[in-house]
Design an enzyme around this catalytic site. Structure first.
Site, PDB file in Angstrom:
ATOM      1  N   SER A   5       0.814  -1.224   0.000  1.00  0.00           N
ATOM      2  CA  SER A   5       0.000   0.000   0.000  1.00  0.00           C
ATOM      3  C   SER A   5       0.842   1.266   0.000  1.00  0.00           C
ATOM      4  CB  SER A   5      -0.966   0.005   1.200  1.00  0.00           C
ATOM      5  OG  SER A   5      -1.801  -1.128   1.172  1.00  0.00           O
ATOM      6  N   ARG A   6       2.025   1.179  -0.512  1.00  0.00           N
ATOM      7  CA  ARG A   6       2.924   2.325  -0.652  1.00  0.00           C
ATOM      8  C   ARG A   6       3.366   2.916   0.691  1.00  0.00           C
ATOM      9  NH1 ARG A   6       3.010   0.098  -4.707  1.00  0.00           N
ATOM     10  NH2 ARG A   6       2.933   0.913  -6.829  1.00  0.00           N
TER      11      ARG A   6
END
Length: 536
Positions: A510-511
């Site tokens: 999710s970065r």
């Protein structure tokens, strides 16, 4: 390439003597039974390469699960397609005078399917694989593919409703069970396959299947067909990979009614069958590479070469990619402050050792960014050749563009990127030349050809053609043929970057990446490194 490889040559010859089935009645013949059909395994294609400018390399980086990677794309119009009868004749020859066994061919087929899947669908994104295997050789290919996918890092499941007691197939089942790969009955499968799997391997029927599919395969085929309607309703759906022939398709006419399975990937084996011309999915691969030239010559086959050591090659039009949609969801261990080394050089060595242990290609490759007095930055890849308490060392031509920029602005940035580990290291600092002695020592440690190449190349200057470089190289070879020591040119040597800032980056889902920055500060008259976490 699916067929009666497990049948005797006598049975194959008998099949060849039968009258061909009418396409109109192919799937509508009254008895719903499995009829043995001519088996087509791999083709001679790779031995009959097409000299075409359309070929680009697309498959495999061996070992590279990934690697992605060089791949070959071949215009479909120039590729040979096999009829059912031709495919059967090839199999008869392979298992007769050429001495191949069924298990050899099946192993190569399954490996080709697994490597094709790994080329496109990475296990970090498409981990859960369901292999639906039929009772014949096509199903055997699916069993072999499931085994290889397990070793490639996927989580395979197998649905194998109609098991045969033949030793070959029993052995494949035992192999999968020894890896604790789950076998699911038809009743254990969910009604909606889209919820529990990322990849569905259609290994039910090959080109030798005749008649209408009987239970439970008719319902299994319907489950795969229904996924197409989920996509139309914009519901997430697993990808379908068909082995050689999409189950239920006519071998030569394709999806006659237009309402059959619509696979995302087709892995043709030996050579594409005629139905493959009707395949409209984004990924068409050819698998297998072992048939002698005599077969290629006999059938005048034209197929692309397999790149490198790859077991698969992409054929047909490559998919149109939406660059904005390209993304990787990194799965990595946490990188926490309490786990890191106090000295960034020690932390770098630790990560560099990990990159070496992972057998990554050129882990010492680094992007070097420099800026001259005009303020315009430039970057290029160079190779790290030393790291110690004084910094990072590389060697180059002192008259190159990077050298001119470093003479105007002796500061630079380095970037290491280790894709297989989801890691980056950034290093920034001042740059100075290494001593002549150090440059001399490294120059003479290089291969003799590299030493001559360094003399020939007036790096970054214009040359009229490659032939000029070859001619100068040849002249130098002759000049120093009797010399044991080639003198280092004065315009060649090393640089050392003294680090003033480090950043260690670890990709995360999710970065929410881990970024730890090291910067120097004075504490009690001593230089220490301060560690802070940066927002991803």
């Amino acid at each position: 390439m699916r067929g009666v490889l497990g049948k005797s040559r006598k049975m194959i010859c008998s099949l060849l003597s039968q009258a061909p089935v009418s396409p109109a009645n192919y799937y509508r013949s009254s008895p719903s039974i499995y009829k043995p059909k001519p088996s087509n395994r791999f083709s001679w294609g790779f031995l009959a390469p097409i000299p075409s400018p359309a070929i680009r390399v697309f498959c495999s980086k061996p070992g590279e699960v990934g690697g992605l990677m060089a791949s070959s794309v071949q215009n479909q119009g120039s590729i040979s397609y096999l009829t059912q009868r031709e495919a059967a004749e090839v199999d008869e020859t392979l298992m007769g005078p050429l001495g191949f066994s069924v298990d050899q061919l099946m192993e190569l087929a399954g490996l080709s399917v697994a490597t094709s899947i790994a080329e496109v669908y990475k296990p970090s994104e498409y981990n859960r694989v369901l292999a639906i295997c039929g009772p014949g050789n096509n199903g055997g290919d699916g069993l072999v593919a499931a085994r290889h996918l397990y070793h490639f890092g996927y989580k395979p499941f197998v649905c194998y409703p109609k098991r045969t007691q033949k030793p070959l197939y029993s052995g494949l089942v035992t192999q999968l069970e020894s890896l604790s790969i789950p076998f699911l009955s038809v009743d254990e499968l969910p009604m909606d396959l889209s919820k529990d799997f990322d990849i569905l391997v259609d290994a039910m029927f090959g080109f030798s299947f005749h008649g209408a599919p009987r239970p439970p395969f008719d319902d299994l085929i319907k489950k795969l067909i229904n996924l197409h309607y989920y996509e139309q309703a914009q519901r997430k759906s697993p990808v379908i990979v068909s082995v050689d022939i999409p189950s239920g398709w006519h071998v030569e006419e394709g999806d006659v009614g237009g309402d059959g399975i619509k696979p995302d990937m087709l892995v043709s084996l030996t050579a594409p069958k005629l139905c493959a011309k009707k395949f409209s999915g984004p990924h068409h691969f050819l698998g297998g590479r072992f048939v002698p030239p005599a077969i290629a010559e006999k059938y005048k086959l034209q197929l692309p070469q397999y790149p490198g050591m790859s077991m698969c090659v992409r054929i047909g039009k490559p998919p149109q990619i939406d660059i904005s949609a390209l993304r990787e969801n990194y799965i990595s261990p946490e990188f926490l402050e309490e786990q890191v080394e106090a000295d960034p050089l020690d932390q770098f060595r630790k990560w560099f050792d990990d990159a070496m242990a992972a057998n990554l290609k050129e882990p010492n490759a680094m992007a070097l960014s420099t800026t001259g007095k005009d303020g315009k930055p430039s970057s290029r890849m160079v190779l790290l050749k030393g790291v110690d308490k004084d910094g990072f060392v590389w060697f180059t031509n002192y008259e190159s563009q990077k050298a001119r920029q470093l003479s105007e602005n002796p500061h630079a940035a380095l970037l290491f990127y280790w894709d297989g580990l989801n890691r980056q290291v950034r290093v920034e600092g001042s740059v100075e030349k290494v001593s002549d002695e150090e440059s001399e020592q490294y120059f003479h440690s290089r291969p003799r050809g590299s030493q001559l190449g360094a003399i020939v190349s007036k790096q970054s200057t214009v040359v009229p053609g490659r032939h000029v470089l070859h001619q100068q190289y040849k002249e130098l070879e002759e000049k120093y043929s009797k010399e044991s020591l080639i003198p280092k040119p004065k315009y060649w040597g090393g640089y050392r970057l003294k680090p003033e800032r480090f950043e260690f980056w670890q990709g995360q889902p999710s970065r929410l990446h881990d970024r730890l920055e090291y910067s120097p500060q004075e504490t009690d008259g001593k230089r220490v490194w301060k560690i802070v976490r940066l927002a991803p």
